[in-house]
Motif scaffolding. Structure first.
Motif, PDB file in Angstrom:
ATOM      1  N   ASP A 194     -22.205  41.357  13.885  1.00  0.00           N
ATOM      2  CA  ASP A 194     -21.697  40.258  15.176  1.00  0.00           C
ATOM      3  C   ASP A 194     -20.219  41.147  15.154  1.00  0.00           C
ATOM      4  O   ASP A 194     -19.985  41.067  17.028  1.00  0.00           O
ATOM      5  CB  ASP A 194     -22.483  39.180  15.317  1.00  0.00           C
ATOM      6  CG  ASP A 194     -21.033  38.198  14.148  1.00  0.00           C
ATOM      7  OD1 ASP A 194     -20.318  38.946  13.563  1.00  0.00           O
ATOM      8  OD2 ASP A 194     -20.873  36.862  14.617  1.00  0.00           O
ATOM      9  N   SER A 200     -27.056  41.588  21.647  1.00  0.00           N
ATOM     10  CA  SER A 200     -27.361  40.437  20.755  1.00  0.00           C
ATOM     11  C   SER A 200     -28.664  40.590  19.213  1.00  0.00           C
ATOM     12  O   SER A 200     -28.857  39.990  18.534  1.00  0.00           O
ATOM     13  CB  SER A 200     -27.523  39.273  21.350  1.00  0.00           C
ATOM     14  OG  SER A 200     -28.739  39.167  22.808  1.00  0.00           O
ATOM     15  N   VAL A 203     -27.742  41.662  16.173  1.00  0.00           N
ATOM     16  CA  VAL A 203     -27.306  40.394  15.582  1.00  0.00           C
ATOM     17  C   VAL A 203     -28.496  40.205  15.287  1.00  0.00           C
ATOM     18  O   VAL A 203     -28.097  39.913  13.952  1.00  0.00           O
ATOM     19  CB  VAL A 203     -26.688  40.439  16.340  1.00  0.00           C
ATOM     20  CG1 VAL A 203     -25.858  38.795  14.898  1.00  0.00           C
ATOM     21  CG2 VAL A 203     -24.861  40.799  16.372  1.00  0.00           C
ATOM     22  N   ARG A 204     -29.488  39.322  15.849  1.00  0.00           N
ATOM     23  CA  ARG A 204     -30.630  38.667  15.231  1.00  0.00           C
ATOM     24  C   ARG A 204     -31.069  39.095  14.034  1.00  0.00           C
ATOM     25  O   ARG A 204     -31.423  38.988  13.356  1.00  0.00           O
ATOM     26  CB  ARG A 204     -31.021  38.086  15.938  1.00  0.00           C
ATOM     27  CG  ARG A 204     -32.195  36.986  15.976  1.00  0.00           C
ATOM     28  CD  ARG A 204     -33.040  36.590  16.970  1.00  0.00           C
ATOM     29  NE  ARG A 204     -34.034  36.074  16.962  1.00  0.00           N
ATOM     30  CZ  ARG A 204     -35.409  37.111  16.464  1.00  0.00           C
ATOM     31  NH1 ARG A 204     -35.225  38.239  17.436  1.00  0.00           N
ATOM     32  NH2 ARG A 204     -36.772  35.716  17.280  1.00  0.00           N
ATOM     33  N   LEU A 221     -20.510  34.160  10.561  1.00  0.00           N
ATOM     34  CA  LEU A 221     -19.976  35.022  12.082  1.00  0.00           C
ATOM     35  C   LEU A 221     -19.615  35.004  12.387  1.00  0.00           C
ATOM     36  O   LEU A 221     -18.256  34.088  12.169  1.00  0.00           O
ATOM     37  CB  LEU A 221     -22.050  34.211  12.436  1.00  0.00           C
ATOM     38  CG  LEU A 221     -23.227  34.017  12.389  1.00  0.00           C
ATOM     39  CD1 LEU A 221     -23.840  33.056  13.075  1.00  0.00           C
ATOM     40  CD2 LEU A 221     -24.022  35.641  12.317  1.00  0.00           C
ATOM     41  N   LYS A 225     -17.904  36.017  19.855  1.00  0.00           N
ATOM     42  CA  LYS A 225     -18.327  37.251  20.272  1.00  0.00           C
ATOM     43  C   LYS A 225     -19.296  36.697  21.073  1.00  0.00           C
ATOM     44  O   LYS A 225     -20.442  35.789  20.596  1.00  0.00           O
ATOM     45  CB  LYS A 225     -18.558  37.573  18.419  1.00  0.00           C
ATOM     46  CG  LYS A 225     -17.930  38.375  17.978  1.00  0.00           C
ATOM     47  CD  LYS A 225     -16.738  39.310  18.211  1.00  0.00           C
ATOM     48  CE  LYS A 225     -15.850  39.744  17.807  1.00  0.00           C
ATOM     49  NZ  LYS A 225     -15.108  40.802  17.833  1.00  0.00           N
ATOM     50  N   ARG A 227     -22.107  38.099  21.852  1.00  0.00           N
ATOM     51  CA  ARG A 227     -23.672  38.244  21.660  1.00  0.00           C
ATOM     52  C   ARG A 227     -24.060  37.625  20.316  1.00  0.00           C
ATOM     53  O   ARG A 227     -25.183  37.158  20.363  1.00  0.00           O
ATOM     54  CB  ARG A 227     -23.465  40.018  20.666  1.00  0.00           C
ATOM     55  CG  ARG A 227     -22.493  40.018  19.249  1.00  0.00           C
ATOM     56  CD  ARG A 227     -22.645  41.386  18.868  1.00  0.00           C
ATOM     57  NE  ARG A 227     -21.826  42.486  20.122  1.00  0.00           N
ATOM     58  CZ  ARG A 227     -19.866  42.625  20.497  1.00  0.00           C
ATOM     59  NH1 ARG A 227     -19.683  41.889  19.323  1.00  0.00           N
ATOM     60  NH2 ARG A 227     -20.137  43.758  20.977  1.00  0.00           N
ATOM     61  N   THR A 228     -22.668  36.780  19.981  1.00  0.00           N
ATOM     62  CA  THR A 228     -23.185  35.859  18.521  1.00  0.00           C
ATOM     63  C   THR A 228     -23.736  34.778  19.149  1.00  0.00           C
ATOM     64  O   THR A 228     -24.878  34.178  18.570  1.00  0.00           O
ATOM     65  CB  THR A 228     -22.165  35.768  17.799  1.00  0.00           C
ATOM     66  OG1 THR A 228     -21.357  36.304  17.340  1.00  0.00           O
ATOM     67  CG2 THR A 228     -22.430  33.892  17.185  1.00  0.00           C
TER      68      THR A 228
END
Length: 298
Positions: A194, A200, A203-204, A221, A225, A227-228
């Motif tokens: 991340d 995002s 990342v997932r 993590l 961020k 996106r997190t």
């Protein structure tokens, strides 16, 4: 420009969705499982780098967040964790703990474990002189303790004798120095990238893929961020749908006192309001900042 507007819209949506969950979720049927870990002698945990794992069960994941606190994203992440009844561990950077002590106290009040991540997150900490490297670690602990100084004793105890090296760039010498002070070192079993410039959704996907490959362990993590924050709720739901559960890392009973009693300690004992203070003790004392991060935070 479009990407900037999209990111702003995403954060606004997350913020609005999180407003009802400012307090811990009273609907939670049970707390996240707690995995207590010895810290005497400074063991190092995390199969990505070390032989020793944190002893999580099959399909059990410990969420950990580095680099905060961040006023734009950490509160969002706290609200998401509350809505899903998940507790985590936050490894905080000292300069940000000093700038945002209210968020440090909020993390503790929400029931999460707090560790430290150096004063200014130098990725090359292993290449610092011993004195400068030790100062980075010590100032990180001091900043978090200072931020928690006005919090209730139970919240001050959320600061654990836990340390994670910036960039995971450790050194045997520094791990040994931490061990002499009964501070445990933490790596992880898997990450989600991340900190990279990816979406995002990516990342997932990477988190789910890496977790499935290993099956259990510590996930790293970053609560700095957007996106997190954007993918966290979906990640928790996907893992639970696949039979995973979550665990909070915590030091075993007496670990904080053990670290505080070490020669030249990095962490102080938690004093109750009715306990007499020692002459000259200044719980809130800490060095003032004299530098900014020398490298980009990961």
């Amino acid at each position: 420009m479009k990407s900037v507007l999209a990111a702003a819209s995403m954060l606004a949506a997350l913020f609005c969705a999180s407003l009802p969950a400012r307090a811990q979720n009273p609907a939670c049927e049970q707390e996240t499982s707690v995995v207590t870990l010895p810290t005497k002698g400074g063991p190092a945990y995390g199969g990505m780098q070390y032989p020793r794992s944190a002893g999580l069960g099959l399909k059990q994941v410990a969420l950990t967040f580095d680099d905060g606190p961040n006023p734009d994203t950490t509160p969002l992440i706290l609200d998401i964790l509350d809505r899903h009844c998940v507790k985590a561990t936050f490894f905080m950077v000292g300069i940000y703990a000093e700038r945002h002590p209210d968020i440090v106290r909020e993390v503790a009040a929400r029931g999460h474990t707090i560790g430290t991540h150096s004063w200014s997150h130098p990725n090359n900490l292993r290449h610092y002189s011993p004195a400068n490297a030790q100062s980075q670690i010590r100032r990180g602990f001091d900043a978090v303790e200072t931020a928690l100084a006005s919090a209730p004793a139970a919240d001050r105890e959320r600061l654990a004798p836990f340390f994670r090296f910036p960039g995971l760039n450790d050194s045997k010498t520094l791990i040994g120095w931490l061990g002499e002070r009964n501070i445990a070192t933490f790596s992880c079993e898997f990450g989600a990238d991340d900190w990279k410039s990816i979406s995002s959704a990516q990342v997932r996907i990477r988190a789910l893929r890496n977790i499935a490959y290993v099956g259990r362990g510590i996930l790293i993590l970053h609560d700095t961020k957007p996106r997190t924050a954007a993918m966290l709720s979906g990640l928790i739901e996907a893992l639970r749908a696949d039979g995973y559960s979550f665990a909070r890392l915590a030091p075993e009973e007496g670990a904080r006192a053990l670290a505080a009693a070490a020669p030249d300690p990095l962490i102080r004992p938690v004093r109750r309001a009715d306990a007499p203070s020692e002459p000259g003790a200044t719980l809130g004392a800490a060095l003032k900042p004299s530098l900014e991060p020398q490298t980009a935070l990961q």
